[in-house]
Design a protein around this motif. Structure first.
Motif, PDB file in Angstrom:
ATOM      1  N   PRO A  24      30.713  39.118  28.768  1.00 22.78           N
ATOM      2  CA  PRO A  24      29.718  39.795  28.052  1.00 22.78           C
ATOM      3  C   PRO A  24      30.562  40.443  26.675  1.00 22.78           C
ATOM      4  O   PRO A  24      29.890  40.425  25.793  1.00 22.78           O
ATOM      5  CB  PRO A  24      29.274  40.846  29.123  1.00 22.78           C
ATOM      6  CG  PRO A  24      30.123  40.734  30.142  1.00 22.78           C
ATOM      7  CD  PRO A  24      30.694  39.698  30.102  1.00 22.78           C
ATOM      8  N   GLU A  25      31.779  40.914  26.914  1.00 15.67           N
ATOM      9  CA  GLU A  25      32.581  41.536  25.585  1.00 15.67           C
ATOM     10  C   GLU A  25      33.786  40.893  25.781  1.00 15.67           C
ATOM     11  O   GLU A  25      34.477  40.844  26.770  1.00 15.67           O
ATOM     12  CB  GLU A  25      32.568  42.946  25.890  1.00 15.67           C
ATOM     13  CG  GLU A  25      31.044  43.818  26.035  1.00 15.67           C
ATOM     14  CD  GLU A  25      31.197  45.270  25.795  1.00 15.67           C
ATOM     15  OE1 GLU A  25      32.287  45.572  26.051  1.00 15.67           O
ATOM     16  OE2 GLU A  25      30.181  45.904  25.891  1.00 15.67           O
ATOM     17  N   VAL A  26      34.610  40.853  24.540  1.00 14.36           N
ATOM     18  CA  VAL A  26      35.800  40.550  24.413  1.00 14.36           C
ATOM     19  C   VAL A  26      36.465  41.528  23.276  1.00 14.36           C
ATOM     20  O   VAL A  26      35.792  41.900  22.365  1.00 14.36           O
ATOM     21  CB  VAL A  26      36.218  38.886  24.057  1.00 14.36           C
ATOM     22  CG1 VAL A  26      35.813  38.143  25.101  1.00 14.36           C
ATOM     23  CG2 VAL A  26      35.189  38.800  22.625  1.00 14.36           C
ATOM     24  N   VAL A  29      36.209  29.125  20.772  1.00 22.47           N
ATOM     25  CA  VAL A  29      35.155  29.642  20.013  1.00 22.47           C
ATOM     26  C   VAL A  29      34.360  30.452  20.673  1.00 22.47           C
ATOM     27  O   VAL A  29      33.893  30.342  21.463  1.00 22.47           O
ATOM     28  CB  VAL A  29      34.610  28.280  19.081  1.00 22.47           C
ATOM     29  CG1 VAL A  29      33.430  28.827  18.250  1.00 22.47           C
ATOM     30  CG2 VAL A  29      35.387  27.370  18.755  1.00 22.47           C
ATOM     31  N   ARG A  30      33.870  31.585  19.681  1.00 22.81           N
ATOM     32  CA  ARG A  30      32.845  32.630  20.071  1.00 22.81           C
ATOM     33  C   ARG A  30      32.395  33.223  18.990  1.00 22.81           C
ATOM     34  O   ARG A  30      32.953  33.678  18.013  1.00 22.81           O
ATOM     35  CB  ARG A  30      33.620  33.845  20.971  1.00 22.81           C
ATOM     36  CG  ARG A  30      32.525  34.739  21.571  1.00 22.81           C
ATOM     37  CD  ARG A  30      33.365  35.958  22.232  1.00 22.81           C
ATOM     38  NE  ARG A  30      32.476  36.876  22.567  1.00 22.81           N
ATOM     39  CZ  ARG A  30      31.802  36.955  23.992  1.00 22.81           C
ATOM     40  NH1 ARG A  30      31.755  35.957  24.825  1.00 22.81           N
ATOM     41  NH2 ARG A  30      31.014  37.974  24.218  1.00 22.81           N
ATOM     42  N   GLY A  36      37.615  34.136  32.424  1.00 21.53           N
ATOM     43  CA  GLY A  36      36.183  33.619  32.177  1.00 21.53           C
ATOM     44  C   GLY A  36      36.069  32.315  31.354  1.00 21.53           C
ATOM     45  O   GLY A  36      35.134  31.961  30.540  1.00 21.53           O
ATOM     46  N   LEU A  37      37.332  31.703  31.201  1.00 17.92           N
ATOM     47  CA  LEU A  37      37.038  30.421  30.244  1.00 17.92           C
ATOM     48  C   LEU A  37      36.643  29.188  30.778  1.00 17.92           C
ATOM     49  O   LEU A  37      36.385  28.835  31.925  1.00 17.92           O
ATOM     50  CB  LEU A  37      38.675  30.024  30.011  1.00 17.92           C
ATOM     51  CG  LEU A  37      39.448  31.290  29.358  1.00 17.92           C
ATOM     52  CD1 LEU A  37      41.020  30.596  29.448  1.00 17.92           C
ATOM     53  CD2 LEU A  37      39.210  31.539  27.763  1.00 17.92           C
ATOM     54  N   ARG A  38      35.827  28.637  29.988  1.00 18.54           N
ATOM     55  CA  ARG A  38      35.126  27.441  30.188  1.00 18.54           C
ATOM     56  C   ARG A  38      35.462  26.285  29.070  1.00 18.54           C
ATOM     57  O   ARG A  38      35.498  26.473  27.999  1.00 18.54           O
ATOM     58  CB  ARG A  38      33.580  27.787  30.221  1.00 18.54           C
ATOM     59  CG  ARG A  38      32.852  26.434  30.332  1.00 18.54           C
ATOM     60  CD  ARG A  38      31.211  26.782  30.324  1.00 18.54           C
ATOM     61  NE  ARG A  38      31.220  27.978  31.361  1.00 18.54           N
ATOM     62  CZ  ARG A  38      30.771  27.389  32.665  1.00 18.54           C
ATOM     63  NH1 ARG A  38      30.796  26.212  33.089  1.00 18.54           N
ATOM     64  NH2 ARG A  38      30.424  28.331  33.642  1.00 18.54           N
TER      65      ARG A  38
END
Length: 260
Positions: free
Chosen positions: A213-215, A129-130, A179-181
């Motif tokens: 910062p960006e996807v 989710v973002r 950069g997954l968490r």
């Protein structure tokens, strides 16, 4: 010529012989009864032992059956020391699985084998989710939408791999994002794949976020299959979480827990 008659055994001998035959018949009937009872009881016993073994392994932490991971981990192939089989993932620091199981919560309470003859692979499902949107994808080379439908990253837990490590690996392989968490473990459920496949998937659901910062808004990726098989192309994009009910194959089952 004089008549010659065969000698007759004494009456006591005939009675003893009849008794032995009767005893043999009784023993044979008893053995048949035991075999019939075993044929009925053994399938139930094996199913019961499978359930007990699964719960024991969960209690030992072999399946990552922790209902509430208390800290998150960032993972990516470029991270130092990365290995797909590495199991250095968060552990529970508050409460044990045994206490949650006694309280009737946690995946070990939910997952009970009821079809021992059916394969029960362990699966993971990722809700990435973002900004209120959910990461989804389509199979880019499918002839129609009906073939695979809209999906979220998901896959099989490998031997010796914890579900939390598996869900991170699957998202990277299917979307190419880093950069997954892992934010938290949402729970477990079962999904019967029959008649498409003779299996009942035991699914572990996770909420993930991205520390970038960006996807991209929409992009294409390829997942390389094992054994030299052709790569699978995915078309990835972001869908409002409120529209996640359209996911295929029951993948939206625990989507509502994002709001708990």
């Amino acid at each position: 010529m004089p008549d010659t008659a065969l000698p007759q055994p004494p009456r006591e001998s005939r009675r003893a012989l009849a008794g032995k035959i009767t005893l043999a018949l009784l023993v044979a009937a008893a053995l048949m009864a035991v075999l019939c009872a075993a044929a009925m009881i053994l399938p139930w016993w094996f199913a019961f032992r499978e359930e007990q073994q699964w719960e024991d392994e969960c209690n030992a932490g072999l399946h990552g059956c922790d209902p509430l991971p208390t800290r998150s981990t960032t993972w990516a192939p470029s991270s130092p020391g990365y290995s797909p089989s590495r199991t250095a993932v968060p552990s529970t620091e508050a409460g044990s699985l045994a206490s949650s199981r006694e309280a009737g919560t946690g995946p070990c309470r939910l997952i009970r084998p009821y079809a021992a003859s059916v394969l029960r692979p362990q699966k993971v499902v990722a809700y990435v989710v973002r900004d209120g949107r959910l990461l989804v994808f389509l199979h880019a080379d499918d002839a129609s939408f009906d073939q695979s439908g809209l999906q979220v990253p998901a896959g099989t837990v490998r031997a010796g791999e914890l579900p939390e490590a598996a869900v991170l690996r699957e998202v990277v392989e299917e979307t190419g994002l880093e950069g997954l968490r892992v934010e938290r473990y949402l729970g477990a459920s079962e999904y019967d794949m029959r008649p498409y496949a003779d299996a009942i998937h035991v699914r572990h659901f996770y909420h993930l976020s991205i520390d970038l910062p960006e996807v991209p808004e929409r992009w294409y990726t390829e997942e390389r299959g094992e054994g030299g098989s052709a790569p699978i192309r995915f078309e990835c994009y972001w869908l409002p979480v409120a529209e996640g009910h359209v996911l295929a194959a029951g993948q939206s089952a625990l989507l509502g827990r994002l709001f708990d």
